[in-house]
Design a protein around this motif. Structure first.
Motif, mmCIF file in Angstrom:
data_model
loop_
_atom_site.group_PDB
_atom_site.id
_atom_site.type_symbol
_atom_site.label_atom_id
_atom_site.label_comp_id
_atom_site.label_asym_id
_atom_site.label_seq_id
_atom_site.Cartn_x
_atom_site.Cartn_y
_atom_site.Cartn_z
ATOM 1 N N LYS A 1 7.209 23.079 57.369
ATOM 2 C CA LYS A 1 6.192 24.124 57.184
ATOM 3 C C LYS A 1 4.765 23.545 57.236
ATOM 4 C CE LYS A 1 4.956 28.387 55.816
ATOM 5 N NZ LYS A 1 5.378 29.682 56.366
ATOM 6 N N THR B 1 13.357 32.795 58.676
ATOM 7 C CA THR B 1 12.092 33.548 58.757
ATOM 8 C C THR B 1 12.290 34.936 59.357
ATOM 9 O OG1 THR B 1 10.839 31.499 58.919
ATOM 10 C CG2 THR B 1 9.726 33.491 59.644
ATOM 11 N N PRO C 1 2.917 40.462 66.638
ATOM 12 C CA PRO C 1 4.162 40.821 67.328
ATOM 13 C C PRO C 1 5.367 40.607 66.412
ATOM 14 C CG PRO C 1 3.361 38.700 68.127
ATOM 15 C CD PRO C 1 2.308 39.228 67.191
ATOM 16 N N HIS D 1 9.262 39.815 66.008
ATOM 17 C CA HIS D 1 10.341 39.163 66.761
ATOM 18 C C HIS D 1 11.554 40.096 66.853
ATOM 19 C CE1 HIS D 1 13.397 36.261 67.938
ATOM 20 N NE2 HIS D 1 12.423 35.436 68.246
ATOM 21 N N THR E 1 13.888 39.952 63.972
ATOM 22 C CA THR E 1 13.405 40.621 62.751
ATOM 23 C C THR E 1 13.736 42.115 62.808
ATOM 24 O OG1 THR E 1 11.580 39.015 62.706
ATOM 25 C CG2 THR E 1 11.360 40.953 61.289
#
Ligand code: DGI
Ligand code: FE
Ligand code: FE
Length: 190
Positions: free
Chosen positions: A55, A112, A172, A174, A177
């Motif tokens: 990260k 994520t 944007p 993904h 997601t």
């Protein structure tokens, strides 16, 4: 494979202080959720511990890692540096920590965005990241309640929350997601 102490020592030097403590908290929460849902608590702890290992790694270095690992980024991924640490992290834990457990690698890879039809460990890490001890966004208590009682509902609410936040910010979203939100939204309606 490096042992737990070696990994914690490495993370302490790789991560900013807050991020290091976040990682310990996600590991604790992942273990707690594993005990509730019948996953392996040690495997969950390890995945939580390392989930954000790149990260605080410079973007250029992460791009190099992904190229070297043969990961080909989509245009959306290339434009979204916040997504990179999940991809580069899943490579780093293999090459630097000697982690070979495909379930752990995949849980880091998808922590994520999430995705449709996640494994139990993938869901546990995705949700442990939203509900770790130091998280204090409005609604975190409700999210912790879902985390402890209905993991799929928690995944849906987490993904829906993230989609809204990204859309508001004009970023944007993904496809993984969106797929996570839609898949777990339908799960609840069965
Ligand atoms: O690494 P953490 O901060 O603990 O949490 P995380 O791995 O869930 O990363 C959250 C960040 O990733 C947050 O800034 C939003 C961003 N993100 C999550 N899903 C998407 C996304 N960014 C884009 N552009 N698209 C997504 O679908
Ligand atoms: Fe992360
Ligand atoms: Fe995290």
């Amino acid at each position: 494979m490096k042992d737990k102490i070696q990994i914690i020592t490495s993370l302490r030097s790789r991560l900013l202080e807050d991020r290091f403590f976040h990682s310990l908290n996600v590991a604790d929460m992942a273990k707690e959720l594993a005990l509730i849902y019948g996953a392996d608590p040690e495997q969950a702890y390890l995945a939580g511990l390392v989930h954000d290992c790149t990260k605080n790694t410079p973007a250029q270095v992460q791009l190099q890692m992904m190229e070297q690992g043969g990961m080909v980024l989509t245009d959306l991924e290339r434009q979204s540096p916040k997504l990179w640490h999940a991809m580069s992290g899943s490579l780093f834990i293999q090459s630097e920590y000697g982690i070979e457990d495909a379930a752990v690698i995949s849980a880091v890879r998808y922590h994520t965005t999430g995705k449709a039809a996640m494994s139990l460990l993938e869901k546990i890490i995705y949700i442990a990241d939203y509900t770790s001890a130091e998280r204090d966004y409005p609604g975190v208590e409700q999210m912790r309640h879902w985390a402890h009682t209905d993991l799929d509902k928690a995944v849906f609410e987490g993904a829906a929350f993230t989609v809204k936040k990204l859309q508001k910010a004009g970023l944007p979203v993904h496809p993984d997601t969106l797929a996570a939100r839609d898949y777990y939204g339908l799960q609840g309606k069965r």
